[in-house]
Design a protein around this motif. Sequence first.
Motif, PDB file in Angstrom:
ATOM      1  N   GLY A  98      64.207 114.857 134.887  1.00  0.00           N
ATOM      2  CA  GLY A  98      65.173 114.011 134.117  1.00  0.00           C
ATOM      3  C   GLY A  98      66.308 115.049 133.925  1.00  0.00           C
ATOM      4  O   GLY A  98      67.577 114.509 133.890  1.00  0.00           O
ATOM      5  N   ASN A  99      66.212 116.134 133.303  1.00  0.00           N
ATOM      6  CA  ASN A  99      67.240 117.077 132.708  1.00  0.00           C
ATOM      7  C   ASN A  99      67.999 117.360 134.075  1.00  0.00           C
ATOM      8  O   ASN A  99      69.137 117.313 133.994  1.00  0.00           O
ATOM      9  CB  ASN A  99      66.525 118.209 132.204  1.00  0.00           C
ATOM     10  N   VAL A 100      67.411 117.841 135.213  1.00  0.00           N
ATOM     11  CA  VAL A 100      67.921 118.232 136.457  1.00  0.00           C
ATOM     12  C   VAL A 100      68.708 116.626 137.147  1.00  0.00           C
ATOM     13  O   VAL A 100      69.914 117.170 137.331  1.00  0.00           O
ATOM     14  CB  VAL A 100      66.955 118.781 137.662  1.00  0.00           C
ATOM     15  N   ARG A 122      64.873 119.245 145.222  1.00  0.00           N
ATOM     16  CA  ARG A 122      65.073 120.497 146.133  1.00  0.00           C
ATOM     17  C   ARG A 122      65.350 121.650 145.065  1.00  0.00           C
ATOM     18  O   ARG A 122      64.647 122.724 145.360  1.00  0.00           O
ATOM     19  CB  ARG A 122      66.328 119.932 146.817  1.00  0.00           C
ATOM     20  N   PHE A 123      66.017 121.359 144.083  1.00  0.00           N
ATOM     21  CA  PHE A 123      66.357 122.690 142.985  1.00  0.00           C
ATOM     22  C   PHE A 123      65.056 123.015 142.355  1.00  0.00           C
ATOM     23  O   PHE A 123      64.939 124.116 141.628  1.00  0.00           O
ATOM     24  CB  PHE A 123      67.574 122.342 142.532  1.00  0.00           C
ATOM     25  N   ILE A 124      64.580 122.074 141.820  1.00  0.00           N
ATOM     26  CA  ILE A 124      63.214 122.233 141.081  1.00  0.00           C
ATOM     27  C   ILE A 124      62.216 122.960 141.953  1.00  0.00           C
ATOM     28  O   ILE A 124      61.567 124.072 141.356  1.00  0.00           O
ATOM     29  CB  ILE A 124      62.610 120.834 140.559  1.00  0.00           C
ATOM     30  N   GLU A 125      62.036 122.482 143.236  1.00  0.00           N
ATOM     31  CA  GLU A 125      61.365 123.522 144.209  1.00  0.00           C
ATOM     32  C   GLU A 125      61.965 124.819 144.353  1.00  0.00           C
ATOM     33  O   GLU A 125      61.014 125.884 144.154  1.00  0.00           O
ATOM     34  CB  GLU A 125      61.047 122.855 145.436  1.00  0.00           C
ATOM     35  N   LEU A 126      63.152 124.924 144.473  1.00  0.00           N
ATOM     36  CA  LEU A 126      63.856 126.146 144.626  1.00  0.00           C
ATOM     37  C   LEU A 126      63.353 127.163 143.584  1.00  0.00           C
ATOM     38  O   LEU A 126      63.422 128.482 143.801  1.00  0.00           O
ATOM     39  CB  LEU A 126      65.254 125.944 144.389  1.00  0.00           C
ATOM     40  N   VAL A 127      63.318 126.962 142.178  1.00  0.00           N
ATOM     41  CA  VAL A 127      62.917 127.811 141.113  1.00  0.00           C
ATOM     42  C   VAL A 127      61.488 127.814 140.811  1.00  0.00           C
ATOM     43  O   VAL A 127      60.977 128.154 139.900  1.00  0.00           O
ATOM     44  CB  VAL A 127      63.734 127.370 139.694  1.00  0.00           C
ATOM     45  N   GLY A 128      60.799 127.059 141.697  1.00  0.00           N
ATOM     46  CA  GLY A 128      59.350 127.336 141.645  1.00  0.00           C
ATOM     47  C   GLY A 128      58.615 126.418 140.713  1.00  0.00           C
ATOM     48  O   GLY A 128      57.650 126.876 140.125  1.00  0.00           O
ATOM     49  N   LEU A 129      59.197 125.233 140.330  1.00  0.00           N
ATOM     50  CA  LEU A 129      58.757 124.434 139.489  1.00  0.00           C
ATOM     51  C   LEU A 129      58.021 123.022 140.030  1.00  0.00           C
ATOM     52  O   LEU A 129      57.668 122.292 139.216  1.00  0.00           O
ATOM     53  CB  LEU A 129      59.634 124.048 138.337  1.00  0.00           C
ATOM     54  N   LYS A 130      57.710 123.080 141.109  1.00  0.00           N
ATOM     55  CA  LYS A 130      57.497 121.816 141.865  1.00  0.00           C
ATOM     56  C   LYS A 130      55.935 121.472 141.008  1.00  0.00           C
ATOM     57  O   LYS A 130      54.890 122.450 140.994  1.00  0.00           O
ATOM     58  CB  LYS A 130      57.081 122.312 143.303  1.00  0.00           C
ATOM     59  N   ARG A 152      68.952 123.201 136.877  1.00  0.00           N
ATOM     60  CA  ARG A 152      70.059 122.211 136.631  1.00  0.00           C
ATOM     61  C   ARG A 152      71.512 122.597 136.862  1.00  0.00           C
ATOM     62  O   ARG A 152      72.341 122.168 137.294  1.00  0.00           O
ATOM     63  CB  ARG A 152      69.881 122.109 135.033  1.00  0.00           C
ATOM     64  N   ALA A 153      71.807 124.287 136.460  1.00  0.00           N
ATOM     65  CA  ALA A 153      73.011 124.817 136.868  1.00  0.00           C
ATOM     66  C   ALA A 153      73.151 124.848 138.509  1.00  0.00           C
ATOM     67  O   ALA A 153      74.264 124.307 138.920  1.00  0.00           O
ATOM     68  CB  ALA A 153      72.923 126.058 136.157  1.00  0.00           C
ATOM     69  N   LEU A 154      72.215 125.273 139.069  1.00  0.00           N
ATOM     70  CA  LEU A 154      72.424 125.083 140.398  1.00  0.00           C
ATOM     71  C   LEU A 154      72.605 123.987 141.291  1.00  0.00           C
ATOM     72  O   LEU A 154      73.408 123.844 142.405  1.00  0.00           O
ATOM     73  CB  LEU A 154      71.195 125.964 141.242  1.00  0.00           C
ATOM     74  N   SER A 155      72.015 122.817 140.576  1.00  0.00           N
ATOM     75  CA  SER A 155      71.827 121.352 141.347  1.00  0.00           C
ATOM     76  C   SER A 155      73.059 120.968 141.544  1.00  0.00           C
ATOM     77  O   SER A 155      73.328 120.081 142.340  1.00  0.00           O
ATOM     78  CB  SER A 155      70.860 120.633 140.399  1.00  0.00           C
ATOM     79  N   ILE A 156      74.271 121.078 140.820  1.00  0.00           N
ATOM     80  CA  ILE A 156      75.444 120.541 140.753  1.00  0.00           C
ATOM     81  C   ILE A 156      76.225 121.505 141.755  1.00  0.00           C
ATOM     82  O   ILE A 156      77.719 121.069 142.005  1.00  0.00           O
ATOM     83  CB  ILE A 156      76.225 120.539 139.446  1.00  0.00           C
ATOM     84  N   GLU A 157      75.634 122.205 142.688  1.00  0.00           N
ATOM     85  CA  GLU A 157      76.429 123.142 143.508  1.00  0.00           C
ATOM     86  C   GLU A 157      77.719 123.741 143.113  1.00  0.00           C
ATOM     87  O   GLU A 157      78.695 123.453 143.776  1.00  0.00           O
ATOM     88  CB  GLU A 157      76.429 122.334 144.985  1.00  0.00           C
ATOM     89  N   PRO A 158      77.772 124.463 142.079  1.00  0.00           N
ATOM     90  CA  PRO A 158      78.927 124.956 141.429  1.00  0.00           C
ATOM     91  C   PRO A 158      79.555 126.196 142.128  1.00  0.00           C
ATOM     92  O   PRO A 158      79.025 126.565 143.102  1.00  0.00           O
ATOM     93  CB  PRO A 158      78.409 125.465 140.106  1.00  0.00           C
ATOM     94  N   LYS A 159      80.947 126.344 142.094  1.00  0.00           N
ATOM     95  CA  LYS A 159      81.731 127.411 142.900  1.00  0.00           C
ATOM     96  C   LYS A 159      81.247 128.637 142.025  1.00  0.00           C
ATOM     97  O   LYS A 159      81.338 129.522 142.470  1.00  0.00           O
ATOM     98  CB  LYS A 159      83.173 127.056 142.516  1.00  0.00           C
ATOM     99  N   ILE A 160      81.017 128.434 140.700  1.00  0.00           N
ATOM    100  CA  ILE A 160      80.877 129.521 139.907  1.00  0.00           C
ATOM    101  C   ILE A 160      79.490 129.363 139.032  1.00  0.00           C
ATOM    102  O   ILE A 160      79.454 128.177 138.566  1.00  0.00           O
ATOM    103  CB  ILE A 160      81.606 130.195 138.960  1.00  0.00           C
ATOM    104  N   LEU A 161      78.737 130.380 138.922  1.00  0.00           N
ATOM    105  CA  LEU A 161      77.432 130.362 138.027  1.00  0.00           C
ATOM    106  C   LEU A 161      77.894 131.271 136.792  1.00  0.00           C
ATOM    107  O   LEU A 161      77.996 132.341 136.881  1.00  0.00           O
ATOM    108  CB  LEU A 161      76.271 130.637 138.692  1.00  0.00           C
ATOM    109  N   LEU A 162      77.924 130.528 135.549  1.00  0.00           N
ATOM    110  CA  LEU A 162      78.322 131.253 134.204  1.00  0.00           C
ATOM    111  C   LEU A 162      76.861 131.652 133.614  1.00  0.00           C
ATOM    112  O   LEU A 162      76.487 130.581 133.206  1.00  0.00           O
ATOM    113  CB  LEU A 162      79.279 130.861 133.625  1.00  0.00           C
ATOM    114  N   MET A 163      76.490 132.902 133.247  1.00  0.00           N
ATOM    115  CA  MET A 163      75.349 132.796 132.485  1.00  0.00           C
ATOM    116  C   MET A 163      75.280 133.881 131.138  1.00  0.00           C
ATOM    117  O   MET A 163      75.942 134.960 131.471  1.00  0.00           O
ATOM    118  CB  MET A 163      74.187 133.593 133.545  1.00  0.00           C
TER     119      MET A 163
END
Lengths: 295, 279
Positions: A98-100, A122-130, A152-163
């Motif tokens: 739900g969050n992603v 797809r992104f939940i799998e990418l971070v190993g949370l399947k 969640r941050a990667l799932s919107i396919e951002p131009k920049i990731l800010l951490m």
Amino acid sequence: MSNKFISIEGIARHYPKPGGGRTTIFEDLWFSMPRGDFCCIIGHSGCGKTTVLNTLAGLELPDEGVNVVDGRAIEGPSLDRAVIFQGHSLLPWRTVLGNVAYAVSSKWRDWSREKVNAHAMRFIELVGLKGNELKKPSELSGGMKQRVGIARALSIEPKILLMDEPFSALDALTRGSLQDEVRRICTDTGQTAFMITHDVDEAIYLADRIILMTNGPGAMIAEVVENPLSRDRRRIDLHKSADYYPLRNHLIDFLVTRSKTFADELPAGYDKKRPPVVRPCAEPPVPPGDARKVA
Amino acid sequence: MLASLNARATLVSALILFAFLLAWHMGVQGSKAVAPMDPEYAKLMGLTATQGKSAMPGPIDVGLKIWEHLNQPFYDRGPNDKGVGIQLAFSLGRVLLGYFLAVLIALPVGFLIGMSPLMNRALDPFIQVMKPISPLAWMPLALYTIKDSAISAIFVIFICSIWPMMINTAFGVSAVRKEWLNVARTLEVTPLRKAFTIILPAAAPTILTGMRISIGIAWLVIVAAEMLVGGTGIGYFVWNEWNNLSITNVIVAILLIGVVGMILDQTLARVARIVTYPE
């Protein structure tokens, strides 16, 4: 143009002082980074790192100057720029999926529910949370929550990731494995990333370039340190690289002493618009264009 | 002890109830037969005078009366003789109607107050003055302006249940974590979607607490309001039975008021549990 994917152009931020006047956190800050670059910013607490990141996220606007991303000035928050917050900041009443999915459906508002969920998975799998997608955040460990934040941050396919110090609240082992994940994902996808950290080793492992910020108020960018370590470096044998200790010593030396004294003893020819670029490495030093040599 | 805490608590509750009923039963025994008197006079005076029976009914009288009411809760033999089921239904109907009208106003206004610091400050003095007014103080004004006792009772319920809901909604909305709002901002969520997908779920537990306080107050107030407006309802029933000097019926009504109030409260408590999120 691609050389200046993100460009911080003379930004300043002031806060009103109690009892009149104002405190300048930083002013006339200049910096740019190319597409696909991973930048870490290090400095002491209170030097304005988070404020710089917030202006990039668009959560705060600079009082002077402007941030430009991909040729456009930042005027507010945008789906082009994803933020991973220090606290995981997940919505506790939603599941992992739900969050992603919330982020995905915010970006692509006309997508069907199936499409949104498939993309989120797809992104939940990418971070190993399947297998954990139907759990609530309260059922997850700290590291897993932060993974959801990354997904969640990667799932919107951002131009920049800010951490903003994304791993500071985690234990050392979890932090290490998450650093591996982030590095793998960012190098695989060519993600442009900007990260705040306190951790020198984290910066050495993750960053292509490390921005050193002096102590606030009135903080400035002292130097931009190019990471001399090879791009295929691994966390476990970082310290075996000949360049590791020169780089680490340079960073520690900055944090311990030079971050306090830098503003008082500006090096000759210091230009705020072009902070010096250094590349600390074992002998013989490789000259990085117009940079000064640093022992 | 092997038995669970629940089992032991139930046992203690049962013991307390038993002790209370026993004390009650003993307390209303009264003295035995008093001085002999003229049979005609004795007929007029009733058992209290002739056999020294206490005027206060005992638990067995009340139990029999409850059984009698439960057997035919919905009879209707004219304006002053209706079953308790009908009376409770009238009261519940008024409470729910007034309460839902209050929800319709309190939640949006609470949202507005919570979202806007300006409206918060602007409306605060009004709320602070209106909140402590006893709802029954509105009754004469309501009767005069509305000119209908039934609607006046509903208005009184409305006015007493609106404040806790409004204040709690405003508080819940204004206390939504900044980081969740920042998530919405970075995702460019539209204001309406933000209200329903971030603020409402985040504030829901606080809002439900306000709604629970309100329904409790509304149920307290309806009894008093119906004593004033008369006609129907459990409050009117209590007053009517007092005029009939039927203490047994008054006690039965008191028990029923308590049970219905508990059911209302527990229903909202259950809803509150559904919307509460662990952090």
